[in-house]
Write a protein that holds these residues in place. Sequence first.
Motif, PDB file in Angstrom:
ATOM      1  N   ARG A   7       0.851  -1.183   0.000  1.00  0.00           N
ATOM      2  CA  ARG A   7       0.000   0.000   0.000  1.00  0.00           C
ATOM      3  C   ARG A   7       0.887   1.232   0.000  1.00  0.00           C
ATOM      4  O   ARG A   7       2.008   1.215   0.508  1.00  0.00           O
ATOM      5  CB  ARG A   7      -0.930   0.027   1.219  1.00  0.00           C
ATOM      6  N   LEU A  66       1.279  -4.677   3.035  1.00  0.00           N
ATOM      7  CA  LEU A  66      -0.098  -4.635   3.531  1.00  0.00           C
ATOM      8  C   LEU A  66      -0.271  -5.181   4.957  1.00  0.00           C
ATOM      9  O   LEU A  66      -0.965  -4.548   5.756  1.00  0.00           O
ATOM     10  CB  LEU A  66      -1.027  -5.370   2.561  1.00  0.00           C
ATOM     11  N   SER A  95      -3.605   4.049  -0.793  1.00  0.00           N
ATOM     12  CA  SER A  95      -4.028   3.433  -2.044  1.00  0.00           C
ATOM     13  C   SER A  95      -3.153   2.228  -2.360  1.00  0.00           C
ATOM     14  O   SER A  95      -2.066   2.082  -1.813  1.00  0.00           O
ATOM     15  CB  SER A  95      -3.945   4.441  -3.191  1.00  0.00           C
ATOM     16  N   GLY A  96      -3.636   1.398  -3.285  1.00  0.00           N
ATOM     17  CA  GLY A  96      -2.892   0.226  -3.705  1.00  0.00           C
ATOM     18  C   GLY A  96      -1.916   0.513  -4.832  1.00  0.00           C
ATOM     19  O   GLY A  96      -1.016  -0.279  -5.084  1.00  0.00           O
TER      20      GLY A  96
END
Length: 108
Positions: A7, A66, A95-96
């Motif tokens: 992330r 993550l 955000s990814g």
Amino acid sequence: MKRIKRRYLALQLDIPVDSLPSEREFIDAIWGAITLIYGEYGASQANIVLINFDVEHKRAVIRVNLPALNNLRTSIATITQIANKPAAVHVIAISGTIKALKKQLQTL
């Protein structure tokens, strides 16, 4: 082999303009905070990388694994000084992907 999920966090520095830290001082403060709470092993699991450091807007983008995201967010909340100067760091977006994070930052 399973792919590592990561992330990207956009951080806002709350610090006076005349005492802005360098990139090294900023990342050292983050590493120091996570090491203090979770130790060397917990910090190594986070795999924190500084992607971007914008002095003009007082923003930074960092990447984290993550599973360690919540640990990092907790550690960031404990930062009260950077390079022996009073400071606070706030998470403003997560955000990814970097592309989606930049899109979120444009709307702020």
